[in-house]
Design a protein around this motif. Sequence first.
Motif, mmCIF file in Angstrom:
data_model
loop_
_atom_site.group_PDB
_atom_site.id
_atom_site.type_symbol
_atom_site.label_atom_id
_atom_site.label_comp_id
_atom_site.label_asym_id
_atom_site.label_seq_id
_atom_site.Cartn_x
_atom_site.Cartn_y
_atom_site.Cartn_z
ATOM 1 N N UNK A 154 19.617 -93.087 35.688
ATOM 2 C CA UNK A 154 21.077 -93.116 35.794
ATOM 3 C C UNK A 154 21.621 -94.507 36.085
ATOM 4 N N UNK A 155 20.918 -95.521 35.607
ATOM 5 C CA UNK A 155 21.431 -96.891 35.675
ATOM 6 C C UNK A 155 21.402 -97.492 34.274
ATOM 7 N N UNK A 156 22.162 -98.550 34.090
ATOM 8 C CA UNK A 156 22.208 -99.186 32.781
ATOM 9 C C UNK A 156 22.552 -100.656 32.884
ATOM 10 N N UNK A 157 22.453 -101.346 31.761
ATOM 11 C CA UNK A 157 22.761 -102.779 31.706
ATOM 12 C C UNK A 157 23.513 -103.102 30.432
ATOM 13 N N UNK A 158 24.652 -103.770 30.580
ATOM 14 C CA UNK A 158 25.384 -104.362 29.460
ATOM 15 C C UNK A 158 25.280 -105.878 29.560
ATOM 16 N N UNK A 159 25.328 -106.556 28.431
ATOM 17 C CA UNK A 159 25.343 -108.018 28.461
ATOM 18 C C UNK A 159 26.337 -108.552 27.447
ATOM 19 N N UNK A 160 26.982 -109.657 27.825
ATOM 20 C CA UNK A 160 27.909 -110.364 26.957
ATOM 21 C C UNK A 160 27.394 -111.782 26.794
ATOM 22 N N UNK A 161 27.241 -112.219 25.548
ATOM 23 C CA UNK A 161 26.683 -113.539 25.275
ATOM 24 C C UNK A 161 27.644 -114.362 24.426
ATOM 25 N N UNK A 162 27.868 -115.597 24.853
ATOM 26 C CA UNK A 162 28.645 -116.527 24.043
ATOM 27 C C UNK A 162 27.743 -117.314 23.110
ATOM 28 N N UNK A 163 26.457 -117.355 23.431
ATOM 29 C CA UNK A 163 25.467 -118.042 22.596
ATOM 30 C C UNK A 163 24.173 -117.244 22.628
ATOM 31 N N UNK A 164 23.461 -117.227 21.494
ATOM 32 C CA UNK A 164 22.171 -116.545 21.424
ATOM 33 C C UNK A 164 21.074 -117.479 20.906
ATOM 34 N N UNK A 165 21.261 -118.777 21.112
ATOM 35 C CA UNK A 165 20.298 -119.742 20.586
ATOM 36 C C UNK A 165 18.919 -119.561 21.202
ATOM 37 N N UNK A 166 18.859 -119.384 22.518
ATOM 38 C CA UNK A 166 17.558 -119.222 23.169
ATOM 39 C C UNK A 166 16.881 -117.916 22.761
ATOM 40 N N UNK A 167 17.677 -116.860 22.589
ATOM 41 C CA UNK A 167 17.116 -115.594 22.122
ATOM 42 C C UNK A 167 16.548 -115.746 20.720
ATOM 43 N N UNK A 168 17.240 -116.493 19.874
ATOM 44 C CA UNK A 168 16.754 -116.718 18.510
ATOM 45 C C UNK A 168 15.475 -117.551 18.527
ATOM 46 N N UNK A 169 15.432 -118.557 19.379
ATOM 47 C CA UNK A 169 14.233 -119.396 19.471
ATOM 48 C C UNK A 169 13.018 -118.605 19.933
ATOM 49 N N UNK A 170 13.270 -117.535 20.702
ATOM 50 C CA UNK A 170 12.183 -116.689 21.193
ATOM 51 C C UNK A 170 11.908 -115.498 20.275
ATOM 52 N N UNK A 171 12.610 -115.431 19.146
ATOM 53 C CA UNK A 171 12.384 -114.351 18.204
ATOM 54 C C UNK A 171 12.998 -113.028 18.599
ATOM 55 N N UNK A 172 13.934 -113.025 19.574
ATOM 56 C CA UNK A 172 14.542 -111.768 20.035
ATOM 57 C C UNK A 172 15.676 -111.323 19.129
ATOM 58 N N UNK A 173 16.349 -112.276 18.503
ATOM 59 C CA UNK A 173 17.387 -111.969 17.520
ATOM 60 C C UNK A 173 17.230 -112.940 16.362
ATOM 61 N N UNK A 174 17.886 -112.641 15.246
ATOM 62 C CA UNK A 174 17.780 -113.526 14.082
ATOM 63 C C UNK A 174 18.609 -114.789 14.293
ATOM 64 N N UNK A 175 18.224 -115.863 13.626
ATOM 65 C CA UNK A 175 18.980 -117.111 13.727
ATOM 66 C C UNK A 175 20.370 -116.953 13.113
ATOM 67 N N UNK A 176 20.495 -116.069 12.107
ATOM 68 C CA UNK A 176 21.802 -115.820 11.500
ATOM 69 C C UNK A 176 22.746 -115.201 12.529
ATOM 70 N N UNK A 177 22.250 -114.204 13.271
ATOM 71 C CA UNK A 177 23.067 -113.564 14.309
ATOM 72 C C UNK A 177 23.440 -114.564 15.386
ATOM 73 N N UNK A 178 22.503 -115.442 15.736
ATOM 74 C CA UNK A 178 22.763 -116.448 16.765
ATOM 75 C C UNK A 178 23.859 -117.406 16.328
ATOM 76 N N UNK A 179 23.856 -117.797 15.059
ATOM 77 C CA UNK A 179 24.885 -118.708 14.556
ATOM 78 C C UNK A 179 26.254 -118.030 14.560
ATOM 79 N N UNK A 180 26.292 -116.757 14.220
ATOM 80 C CA UNK A 180 27.557 -116.031 14.208
ATOM 81 C C UNK A 180 28.176 -115.969 15.597
ATOM 82 N N UNK A 181 27.314 -115.838 16.621
ATOM 83 C CA UNK A 181 27.817 -115.752 17.995
ATOM 84 C C UNK A 181 28.418 -117.067 18.459
#
Length: 280
Positions: A154-181
């Motif tokens: 019964x707990x949860x987590x939301x996140x808001x990101x202005x940049x996803x460059x580090x996530x893209x560098x770690x393979x967590x999201x695509x570089x295309x998605x990171x650029x859009x953000x």
Amino acid sequence: MNIEKVKIVTDSSSDVLSLGDIAFASAPLKIMTSEKEFVDNADLNVREMVDYLKSYSGKSSTSCPNIGDWLSAFGDAEYVFCITITASLSGSHNAARLAKEAYESEHPGRRVYVLNSLSTGPEMRLIMEKMKELVYAGLDFDEICKQTDEYCKNTGLLFMLESMRNLANNGRVSHVAAKMAGILGIRALGKASDKGDLEMLEKCRGEKRTLDAICEQLKALGYKGGKIRIAHCFNEKAAEALKNALISEYGNIDLDLYSCRGLCSFYAELGGMLVGFEKQ
């Protein structure tokens, strides 16, 4: 249970440095580039790290605590309650499990509970606060483990990101998605899934629309005014605005707002925000 025999332990992704009068330790993760290494402990200058990573053009990565780090964090406690970042993002959980086996083998009679939070940051903090509450209630080890498992449903987590460059560098999201953000003021809004993965929910343009979307998603995910913890990466203005919106909607709620430490700042990046909440 005698509180003097208990220790709550986590990795540094929880952003917690102390739990008041109960024994606590944090096993640090590391943030690395080809030039520098940042250890996510109490001595880390988070602002310096964030500014450096923003200007750094190469790849960056993270390193989880090893078995020795976890054993050191366990110390000599008779009962250890250990919470790790989601196993889908880090090997921290696996290392903690191996440390548990070694610790219990070396110290017959002592017990270690290792929980995969399926999350990070403020949701981990909520779970730790619940563990502390259960310890103070005088429950035995097995009952604390059982009730903690139930609480996590019964707990949860939301996140808001202005940049996803580090996530893209770690393979967590695509570089295309990171650029859009990173263009046109678009912010990515997502959640920790039931499997502990990052699940993108929507893209929002502008801060006000993003904060409105967070409130809408909280309600859709079952938030009804329970505990909520907001961690931000040098974006106190937005965090305060979200806090005020939630108080306006739900009244005098149990809400705490604070700054991300190293690992969460690495993933949230400058301007990002993490929201841990109770669903019921």
